[in-house]
Enzyme design. Sequence first.
Site, PDB file in Angstrom:
ATOM      1  N   GLU A  56      46.469  -1.910 -37.355  1.00 46.49           N
ATOM      2  CA  GLU A  56      47.199  -0.235 -36.553  1.00 46.49           C
ATOM      3  C   GLU A  56      48.717  -0.339 -36.797  1.00 46.49           C
ATOM      4  O   GLU A  56      49.275   0.259 -37.589  1.00 46.49           O
ATOM      5  CB  GLU A  56      46.676  -0.488 -35.147  1.00 46.49           C
ATOM      6  CG  GLU A  56      44.702  -0.498 -35.112  1.00 46.49           C
ATOM      7  CD  GLU A  56      44.734  -1.944 -34.632  1.00 46.49           C
ATOM      8  OE1 GLU A  56      45.009  -2.897 -35.223  1.00 46.49           O
ATOM      9  OE2 GLU A  56      44.288  -2.030 -33.403  1.00 46.49           O
ATOM     10  N   ASP A  84      33.854 -37.420 -59.362  1.00 43.52           N
ATOM     11  CA  ASP A  84      34.367 -35.899 -60.318  1.00 43.52           C
ATOM     12  C   ASP A  84      36.380 -35.798 -60.344  1.00 43.52           C
ATOM     13  O   ASP A  84      36.490 -35.523 -61.300  1.00 43.52           O
ATOM     14  CB  ASP A  84      33.973 -35.223 -59.217  1.00 43.52           C
ATOM     15  CG  ASP A  84      32.204 -34.992 -59.790  1.00 43.52           C
ATOM     16  OD1 ASP A  84      32.107 -35.887 -59.958  1.00 43.52           O
ATOM     17  OD2 ASP A  84      31.700 -33.744 -59.246  1.00 43.52           O
ATOM     18  N   THR A 125      31.742 -38.344 -54.872  1.00 45.68           N
ATOM     19  CA  THR A 125      32.336 -36.914 -55.689  1.00 45.68           C
ATOM     20  C   THR A 125      33.790 -37.374 -55.578  1.00 45.68           C
ATOM     21  O   THR A 125      34.183 -36.772 -56.756  1.00 45.68           O
ATOM     22  CB  THR A 125      31.988 -35.346 -54.696  1.00 45.68           C
ATOM     23  OG1 THR A 125      30.541 -35.283 -54.098  1.00 45.68           O
ATOM     24  CG2 THR A 125      32.302 -34.573 -55.621  1.00 45.68           C
ATOM     25  N   CYS A 168      47.933  -3.157 -29.478  1.00 46.00           N
ATOM     26  CA  CYS A 168      47.601  -2.260 -30.526  1.00 46.00           C
ATOM     27  C   CYS A 168      47.741  -0.941 -29.599  1.00 46.00           C
ATOM     28  O   CYS A 168      47.875   0.065 -30.265  1.00 46.00           O
ATOM     29  CB  CYS A 168      47.100  -2.293 -31.527  1.00 46.00           C
ATOM     30  SG  CYS A 168      47.806  -4.040 -32.784  1.00 46.00           S
ATOM     31  N   GLY A 217      29.411 -34.852 -52.377  1.00 44.38           N
ATOM     32  CA  GLY A 217      27.929 -34.453 -53.331  1.00 44.38           C
ATOM     33  C   GLY A 217      26.383 -34.544 -52.571  1.00 44.38           C
ATOM     34  O   GLY A 217      26.086 -33.441 -51.501  1.00 44.38           O
ATOM     35  N   HIS A 275      49.334  -6.093 -37.097  1.00 46.67           N
ATOM     36  CA  HIS A 275      47.639  -5.727 -37.107  1.00 46.67           C
ATOM     37  C   HIS A 275      47.565  -4.668 -38.134  1.00 46.67           C
ATOM     38  O   HIS A 275      48.983  -3.926 -38.344  1.00 46.67           O
ATOM     39  CB  HIS A 275      47.084  -5.840 -35.957  1.00 46.67           C
ATOM     40  CG  HIS A 275      47.295  -6.872 -34.987  1.00 46.67           C
ATOM     41  ND1 HIS A 275      46.460  -7.164 -33.432  1.00 46.67           N
ATOM     42  CD2 HIS A 275      48.167  -8.547 -35.254  1.00 46.67           C
ATOM     43  CE1 HIS A 275      46.652  -8.202 -33.216  1.00 46.67           C
ATOM     44  NE2 HIS A 275      47.216  -9.742 -34.559  1.00 46.67           N
ATOM     45  N   LEU A 287      40.405 -29.864 -56.119  1.00 41.05           N
ATOM     46  CA  LEU A 287      39.773 -29.006 -55.461  1.00 41.05           C
ATOM     47  C   LEU A 287      40.458 -28.125 -54.591  1.00 41.05           C
ATOM     48  O   LEU A 287      40.314 -27.126 -53.922  1.00 41.05           O
ATOM     49  CB  LEU A 287      39.565 -29.426 -53.841  1.00 41.05           C
ATOM     50  CG  LEU A 287      38.362 -30.358 -53.604  1.00 41.05           C
ATOM     51  CD1 LEU A 287      38.459 -31.247 -52.407  1.00 41.05           C
ATOM     52  CD2 LEU A 287      37.239 -29.854 -53.733  1.00 41.05           C
ATOM     53  N   CYS A 340      43.387  -4.701 -29.479  1.00 43.99           N
ATOM     54  CA  CYS A 340      43.617  -5.639 -29.005  1.00 43.99           C
ATOM     55  C   CYS A 340      44.705  -5.246 -27.931  1.00 43.99           C
ATOM     56  O   CYS A 340      45.673  -3.855 -28.404  1.00 43.99           O
ATOM     57  CB  CYS A 340      44.638  -6.994 -29.212  1.00 43.99           C
ATOM     58  SG  CYS A 340      46.151  -6.799 -30.824  1.00 43.99           S
TER      59      CYS A 340
END
Length: 345
Positions: A54, A206, A202, A88, A290, A52, A210, A79
């Site tokens: 900290e 296309d 799509t 933490c 799309g 984390h 991605l 936390c």
Amino acid sequence: MMTEEEKYISRCIQLARNGEGHVAPNPMVGAVIVYKGRIIGEGYHARYGEAHAEVNAIRSIKDKSLLKDSTIYVSLEPCAHYGKTPPCAKLIIEKQIPRVVIGCQDPFSKVAGRGIQMLREAGVEVKVGVMEQACKDLIKKFILFNTKKRPYITLKWAESADGYLDINRTDGKPVILSTALTTMLVHKKRAEADGIIVGTRTALLDNPSLTVRNWYGKNPTRIVIDKDLSLPSSLHLFQDNIPTLCFTQKEASGNNDVEYIQLDFQSDILPQMMTILYKKDIQSILIEGGSILLESFIKDNLWDEAYVEKSAVCLQDGVKAPYIDRKSICENERHFGVTICHYCQ
Ligand SMILES: [Zn+2]
């Protein structure tokens, strides 16, 4: 003018953003340690399952004896539970840091004020609520995910000056309405999202991969809707060993990377999808098209933000761009002749 404390908390926010796209389903968090008016340590939560903010801030300090006379600033309440890492709040107490300044309280999970309580009971001076709204905005996706039990939804498309997404076509290349710069911005949005969704048409026409190529960062989980399993496995989005989810009405077995999930297409599939993505800890999704898919998200009022790129090109005919209520516009950015309209709910 910002106060000293606000300056340190805004630095925490800046640091936290380095974890964007890597820490979900955890929130982004940043921390700085200040000794006699000087920052001596900084840290942020960099990756889910790892240290984390900290912990990283404390680790970054060479002379740990200075901690006894320091203040730790953190954008979110430390936390108090044993998760993947020890709490933490306990670490701050052990390191004898006498003062903690917190941006906002953790509204969820097993924490909810317990970190603050734990610190105060141990005699640590705690101040809560410095730049509170900015600290909440930083974790807005985390907050929405835990409140609405669905991913944070960002819609994205590019349209021509006369309101078309594309020409009418059955095959061949789409009309390119984006510029090199706006393409880069899309890849940045992809890197920040946990998942990215496209509809069947799509995916087929296309053939997008991605993936994140024009920006630094991880690839989001690719999500495609393929009701009748008509999409060929040769498509780019089934390649590259990236986790991919395919929503379908048929029964199908996947492989290491592609998972098929059955939906009931007799009823609205979007709420079903959102429930599944929530269970899979996918905290944010980007909808790239799309038009049918975008419109169904708008119709269900299932969206939180939308980025609409307005090209100067006129197409005169073709696939109509989705309609979105212009009232919800919150910002217009201009980039070298292209306008990006930003809509918020
Ligand atoms: Zn923690």
